[in-house]
Scaffold this active site. Structure first.
Site, PDB file in Angstrom:
ATOM      1  N   ASP A  74     -43.751  20.689  37.913  1.00 30.86           N
ATOM      2  CA  ASP A  74     -42.866  20.348  36.798  1.00 30.86           C
ATOM      3  C   ASP A  74     -43.482  19.306  35.873  1.00 30.86           C
ATOM      4  OD1 ASP A  74     -40.764  22.083  37.285  1.00 30.86           O
ATOM      5  OD2 ASP A  74     -39.652  20.661  38.522  1.00 30.86           O
ATOM      6  N   LYS A  80     -34.986  22.391  46.394  1.00 31.68           N
ATOM      7  CA  LYS A  80     -36.215  21.664  46.099  1.00 31.68           C
ATOM      8  C   LYS A  80     -36.552  20.586  47.126  1.00 31.68           C
ATOM      9  CE  LYS A  80     -36.752  22.493  41.170  1.00 31.68           C
ATOM     10  NZ  LYS A  80     -37.110  21.889  39.871  1.00 31.68           N
TER      11      LYS A  80
END
Length: 281
Positions: free
Chosen positions: A103, A67
């Protein structure tokens, strides 16, 4: 050739993303594919260089441990991803690779009905200090929450909070493992959340040690773990009468935001019940 998107990580076989995106593509009759692709930590640059030249590639979701590693290989990063310091979605726009993070959007989606209300005070107790916690805390602060963030290392929690406006608090996970006799404010009009962003309680992992004396009256308990869907934390919360939200809610919500970026269509959310049944089977 068939347009396609992927999810990358290491490991990646456990990902539910191919089932989610594949379900939506089939429902919409879109001739495209979505698959899981194993990328080792030292292979991120080569993977993105190869996909950049593929006219059928529409992008990828990014999971652990990539990420942050993907960022140097992208052309630009959204303000949201830059602020969070983590990327979970890469998509193609006019031959440029854009990094984003969905997210926070996915996390907030099942809270919409409460976020639209007016509250005297909003507080969230967030367990964990990883990439998901970074996205979630940023999203919560944007909606007026005061935070208590707990991790194995309180200093890591302090680092997360230092990037956010407002006065918040950092502590260790052990703080929530032991009972408390704290007298909570039980006035109407308060909005309290308890959020587990750690892998504790996941199948094959050690349990989350959490004492429910730390949960204010009327709280919502939210666990982003997806395997199992009904974690021990959620089961106990339900038996104690608290409202709960499971990890599939966030997973499906963040996937819908990515689906739009990859395939230029809104996910057919009217089929959520069927999709959840598929993911839980």
């Amino acid at each position: 050739m068939t347009p396609f998107a992927e999810v990358i990580g290491d490991p990646i076989a456990q990902s539910k993303s191919p089932r989610i995106h594949g379900f939506w593509l089939e429902k919409l009759g879109i001739d495209a594919a979505y698959r899981a692709h194993l990328v080792a930590p030292d292979g991120v640059g080569a993977y993105l260089a190869d996909r950049r030249t593929d006219p059928d590639w529409r992008g990828c979701n990014v999971t652990m441990p990539h990420k942050q590693a993907v960022q140097p290989f992208l052309d630009t990063v959204s303000r949201t991803a830059s602020r969070i310091g983590a990327i979970n979605t890469v998509y193609v726009q006019q031959d440029r690779l854009i990094g984003d993070n969905t997210d926070g959007e996915g996390f907030l989606e099942p809270l919409t009905q409460w976020l639209g209300q007016t509250h005297l005070f909003r507080m969230a107790r967030v367990l964990g200090a990883g990439g998901a916690a970074r996205a979630i805390t940023a999203a919560l602060v944007d909606h007026g929450f005061t935070l208590v963030v707990a991790g194995r290392d309180a200093a890591k929690c302090e680092t997360i909070l230092a990037q956010l406006p407002g006065e918040h608090h950092a502590t260790t996970l052990d703080h929530f493992a032991d009972p408390t006799d704290f007298a909570f404010d039980d006035r109407d009009g308060l909005f309290d959340l308890v959020v587990n962003t750690t892998p504790l309680g996941m199948a094959g992992r050690e349990p989350l040690r959490f004492d429910f004396s730390h949960v204010p009256p009327g709280s919502i308990v939210y666990d982003i773990v997806t395997s199992p869907v009904r974690t021990p934390l959620l089961i106990e919360a339900e038996t104690r009468g608290f409202r709960t939200i499971d990890g599939l809610a966030m997973l499906i919500g963040q996937a819908a935001a990515a689906f739009r970026l990859f395939f230029g269509a809104d996910a057919p959310r009217e089929h959520d019940a069927e999709l959840r049944a598929l993911l839980e089977s």
